[in-house]
Scaffold this active site. Structure first.
Site, short mmCIF file in Angstrom:
data_model
loop_
_atom_site.label_atom_id
_atom_site.label_comp_id
_atom_site.label_asym_id
_atom_site.label_seq_id
_atom_site.Cartn_x
_atom_site.Cartn_y
_atom_site.Cartn_z
N PRO A 27 0.83 -1.21 0.00
CA PRO A 27 0.00 0.00 0.00
C PRO A 27 0.86 1.26 0.00
O PRO A 27 1.84 1.34 0.72
CB PRO A 27 -0.81 -0.13 1.30
CG PRO A 27 0.01 -1.03 2.17
CD PRO A 27 0.73 -1.96 1.26
N THR A 29 0.53 5.67 -0.22
CA THR A 29 -0.32 6.86 -0.20
C THR A 29 -0.32 7.53 -1.56
O THR A 29 0.73 7.80 -2.14
CB THR A 29 0.19 7.85 0.87
OG1 THR A 29 0.13 7.21 2.15
CG2 THR A 29 -0.65 9.11 0.89
N GLN A 105 -6.90 -1.70 1.71
CA GLN A 105 -6.38 -1.43 3.04
C GLN A 105 -7.25 -0.33 3.67
O GLN A 105 -7.28 0.79 3.18
CB GLN A 105 -4.93 -0.98 3.00
CG GLN A 105 -4.35 -0.81 4.41
CD GLN A 105 -3.00 -0.10 4.42
OE1 GLN A 105 -2.92 1.09 4.16
NE2 GLN A 105 -1.95 -0.84 4.72
N HIS A 180 -5.32 -1.48 8.67
CA HIS A 180 -4.03 -0.80 8.84
C HIS A 180 -3.76 -0.59 10.32
O HIS A 180 -4.22 0.38 10.92
CB HIS A 180 -4.05 0.53 8.10
CG HIS A 180 -2.68 1.10 7.83
ND1 HIS A 180 -1.55 0.69 8.50
CD2 HIS A 180 -2.26 2.05 6.94
CE1 HIS A 180 -0.50 1.36 8.06
NE2 HIS A 180 -0.92 2.19 7.10
N GLY A 181 -2.99 -1.50 10.90
CA GLY A 181 -2.63 -1.41 12.31
C GLY A 181 -1.18 -1.02 12.51
O GLY A 181 -0.58 -1.36 13.53
N ALA A 182 -0.62 -0.28 11.54
CA ALA A 182 0.81 0.03 11.55
C ALA A 182 1.04 1.53 11.39
O ALA A 182 0.11 2.32 11.25
CB ALA A 182 1.51 -0.72 10.42
N ASN A 183 2.32 1.91 11.46
CA ASN A 183 2.81 3.23 11.03
C ASN A 183 2.20 4.42 11.77
O ASN A 183 2.21 5.55 11.28
CB ASN A 183 2.61 3.40 9.52
CG ASN A 183 3.27 2.29 8.72
OD1 ASN A 183 2.61 1.60 7.98
ND2 ASN A 183 4.57 2.09 8.89
N TYR A 185 -0.96 5.02 12.76
CA TYR A 185 -2.36 5.36 12.56
C TYR A 185 -3.20 4.79 13.71
O TYR A 185 -2.66 4.21 14.65
CB TYR A 185 -2.83 4.89 11.19
CG TYR A 185 -2.07 5.57 10.06
CD1 TYR A 185 -2.24 6.94 9.83
CD2 TYR A 185 -1.17 4.88 9.26
CE1 TYR A 185 -1.53 7.59 8.82
CE2 TYR A 185 -0.46 5.52 8.25
CZ TYR A 185 -0.64 6.87 8.03
OH TYR A 185 0.08 7.51 7.04
N ARG A 327 8.33 1.01 -3.31
CA ARG A 327 9.16 1.88 -4.16
C ARG A 327 9.62 1.16 -5.43
O ARG A 327 9.62 1.74 -6.51
CB ARG A 327 10.36 2.38 -3.37
CG ARG A 327 10.00 3.26 -2.17
CD ARG A 327 11.27 3.72 -1.47
NE ARG A 327 10.99 4.56 -0.32
CZ ARG A 327 10.85 4.11 0.92
NH1 ARG A 327 10.98 2.81 1.15
NH2 ARG A 327 10.60 4.93 1.91
#
Length: 373
Positions: A27, A29, A105, A180-183, A185, A327
């Site tokens: 995923p 942005t 996601q 999305h349970g990461a980063n 958020y 990337r």
């Protein structure tokens, strides 16, 4: 054919779904949808090209699930209304027509929101201000505001939003949902002891801080049934705090992944700077190893896995079942086809790709905006 090609192009399984190879688009942005979150033709072409390029599954950008506090960025895609679902349907259809699975996601930004079409305020498990300024490349500027604490009724509203969005995902034809349970958020904010200062059953011990995640998984599974893939993304690092680590190291990992392993999720997706390095200090397991050991679920590794030999070895070592690349996929939307045909892969050029939407022309579609893997 070389061994690493055999590994990467062996079929894999998540629940009752067969994935044609081990390559998944991570995923990223996009901030390229309409102001109200409706994905447009530009978004359509963006996702379809990965399916044409041979990926087994394509994950959407973090997509907001409700018309309250969940949106994180202006022009972020949503799956919060019938209009959103209807716009996603042809995108999903065309991705699947090329033999790829399509996974949405669902992301609630929580206190890490810097742009919302519907609300001027943000929410978090307890009052919270991210430690770094807003991300300018995604249209933000200055410090984040202090997010207000969610009441228990509002926590139920958040769950209801995810559930309704999951139902929209079914109607749009998605093969799966990733929470999305990461980063950094909202779900990760509940899990993080340095953010979640609640004194009720959703705060305090690590078991309590996992409660919201577990309840949400149960609610979404009840809404979508057993046929749809359901997964969760987990990280230690956060978009506004890239050095954060779980204070209990491997002990925390054991509790977190063991708990998730007892839920109905079909996969766990790890987000890391480098998936192959020790996750909890020198001499420790990688995040993927810990997730695999303690959860028993299929694992998607993500983080510096663009080299096919490294990715194949990561799978062969039993640390991960699939690799998600971001990337590298931007630089090479046809990565699987290139690897299969022994063609060279282009390097990711952040200078040409990391551009605000306003400066990206249609003919530069192969150079879209992205976030960290």
């Amino acid at each position: 054919m070389q061994r690493y090609e055999d590994t990467l192009f062996d079929q894999g399984h998540i629940s009752n779904h067969i994935l044609k190879n081990r390559y998944i688009v991570g995923p990223m942005t996009r901030v390229s949808s309409e102001a109200d979150g409706t994905p447009n033709e530009r978004v359509h072409r963006y996702y379809e090209r990965f399916a044409k390029g041979g990926f087994a599954a394509v994950m959407t950008e973090g997509t907001y699930p409700d018309t309250m506090y969940s949106q994180g960025y202006e022009n972020q895609a949503g799956l919060a209304t019938e209009k959103h679902a209807e716009a996603w349907a042809p995108i999903v259809r065309d991705v699947k027509a090329h033999g790829a699975k399509m996974i949405v996601q669902l992301m609630h930004a929580g206190g890490q929101s810097q742009g919302n079409y519907y609300k001027d305020t943000s929410v978090a498990p307890s009052p919270f201000q991210p430690p770094k300024p807003m991300v300018e490349v995604y249209g933000g500027q200055g410090d984040f505001p202090v997010a207000k604490e969610l009441t228990k009724d509002e926590i139920e509203d958040v769950k209801d939003g995810f559930v309704q969005s999951a139902r929209y995902a079914v109607s749009a034809g998605f093969d799966g949902i990733e929470l999305h349970g990461a980063n950094g958020y909202l779900l990760d904010q509940f899990l993080s002891e340095n953010i979640n200062k609640r004194e009720d059953e959703y705060g305090g011990s690590i078991e309590n801080r996992l409660r919201f995640l577990v309840e949400l998984i149960d609610d979404v599974r009840d809404a979508v049934g057993e046929q749809m893939m359901l997964g969760i993304r987990i990280s230690q690092l956060k978009a506004t705090n890239g050095t954060y680590k779980w204070p209990g190291g491997e002990k925390d990992a054991e509790v977190i992944f063991s708990t998730l392993g007892k839920t109905s999720v079909d996969f766990i997706h790890l987000s890391d700077d480098d998936a192959t390095t020790p996750g909890f200090g020198e001499g420790t397991m990688t995040m993927a190893e810990a997730a695999k050991k303690y959860s028993g679920k299929p694992i998607i590794g993500c983080g510096n896995l663009s080299d096919p030999e490294v990715a194949a070895q990561f799978i062969s070592d039993g640390q991960s079942d699939f690799v998600a690349i971001a990337r590298q996929a931007l630089a090479n939307p046809d990565t699987p086809n290139r690897v299969l045909e022994n063609k060279p892969l282009d390097d990711f050029d952040a200078g040409s790709i990391m551009k605000p939407k306003a400066y990206v022309k249609d003919h530069e579609l192969d150079q879209p905006l992205t976030e960290n893997e």
